[in-house]
Design a protein around this motif. Structure first.
Motif, short mmCIF file in Angstrom:
data_model
loop_
_atom_site.label_atom_id
_atom_site.label_comp_id
_atom_site.label_asym_id
_atom_site.label_seq_id
_atom_site.Cartn_x
_atom_site.Cartn_y
_atom_site.Cartn_z
N ILE A 1 0.84 -1.18 0.00
CA ILE A 1 0.00 0.00 0.00
C ILE A 1 0.88 1.24 0.00
CG2 ILE A 1 -1.85 -1.20 1.24
CD1 ILE A 1 -0.96 0.39 3.77
N GLU A 2 0.26 2.38 -0.18
CA GLU A 2 0.98 3.64 -0.03
C GLU A 2 1.53 3.72 1.40
OE1 GLU A 2 0.02 8.44 0.03
OE2 GLU A 2 -1.55 6.98 -0.46
N VAL A 3 2.73 4.25 1.54
CA VAL A 3 3.36 4.31 2.86
C VAL A 3 2.63 5.34 3.71
CG1 VAL A 3 5.47 4.77 4.14
CG2 VAL A 3 5.58 3.59 1.95
N ILE A 4 1.94 4.85 4.76
CA ILE A 4 1.22 5.72 5.68
C ILE A 4 1.70 5.52 7.11
CG2 ILE A 4 -0.85 5.81 4.24
CD1 ILE A 4 -2.10 3.66 6.01
N PHE A 5 2.69 4.66 7.29
CA PHE A 5 3.19 4.34 8.61
C PHE A 5 3.86 5.56 9.24
CE2 PHE A 5 6.36 2.24 11.45
CZ PHE A 5 5.47 1.56 12.26
N GLU A 6 3.58 5.78 10.54
CA GLU A 6 4.16 6.92 11.24
C GLU A 6 5.69 6.87 11.17
OE1 GLU A 6 2.60 9.49 12.82
OE2 GLU A 6 0.70 8.73 12.04
#
Length: 248
Positions: free
Chosen positions: A74-79
């Motif tokens: 997925i698109e990188v959304i990790f903090e």
């Protein structure tokens, strides 16, 4: 006369023998003083640290199928990773020095909370090994400063969601893996059981440096109360080892 001649002969023979002994002793003494030329010294030199290209890194990223089944990218959304920062304990962030090239990737499986898996990579490529090592030392200092236990209040995320309050435990270990210098953080996150049935997550934070590259990964699974985290740690080790071997 014969007796005197015999005495003279004996004395002459004795003097001759002594002279021979002195001569031999002198030769022996001189031979022991002959300097032996020193053996040529062999100087061992270490090979230079490796230098990895951007193309090499991207070409050798571990396939999702070797991380876990049914993972999707997925698109990188990790903090942290989405901001090109390294994630540390309790989703804190470390900004890397020297403006490296950053490669990030996020893989997830969240069909059901009991089988939820998250795998995030942040790979920093530097101009040289000295800069990569400085970055590793900064990440290492942050990991060492994390408290072994802390309570985290509810937190609003950048995606507009709220993370439940939870209790984190943290410990680190250091060594080497697949020829890379390595530091690992173990984190157990426990949410109130009243808020979610699957209230425990176990995270493995890995940081490895070799040559001009710093590899930072985050691997997490859900964990039932009372279960050992050892199987999760083993899976994280296998994944990291495969990835580093592909780069090496």
């Amino acid at each position: 006369m014969k007796q005197e001649s015999a005495i003279i002969y004996s004395r002459s023979l004795f003097i001759a023998v002594c002279a021979s002994v002195i001569t031999l002793t002198g030769c022996s003494s001189n031979s022991s003083n002959i300097a032996t030329p020193p053996a040529s010294a062999t100087i061992k030199t270490s090979p230079p640290p490796p230098s990895y290209s951007s193309e090499h890194i991207k070409r050798n990223l571990i396939p999702s199928s070797e991380v876990a089944k049914n993972l999707r990218q997925i698109e990188v959304i990790f903090e942290g990773a989405k901001e090109k920062k390294v994630t540390s304990c309790s989703l804190s962030k470390v900004e890397l020095p020297e403006n490296p090239e950053i490669i990030t990737r996020q893989l997830i499986k969240n069909d059901h909370p009991s089988t939820e898996v998250h795998y995030i990579q942040l790979i920093a490529r530097y101009e040289n090994s000295q800069k990569a090592d400085v970055a590793f030392q900064k990440v290492r200092a942050k990991a060492r400063s994390c408290p072994p236990k802390q309570n985290i209040p509810p937190k609003r995320t950048s995606r507009g969601t709220t993370m439940f309050p939870h209790r984190d435990t943290w410990k680190i270990e250091e060594g080497s893996i697949a020829g890379w210098q390595h530091l690992r953080g173990h984190e157990r996150r426990e949410f109130p059981r009243s808020m979610t049935r699957y209230n425990i997550s176990f995270m493995v934070y890995d940081y490895a440096v070799r040559g001009n590259v710093l590899v930072c990964t985050y691997y997490s699974e859900r964990q039932n109360p009372g279960e050992s985290s050892n199987p999760i740690v083993r899976r994280a080790t296998e994944i990291l080892t495969k990835q580093l071997q592909k780069f090496s």
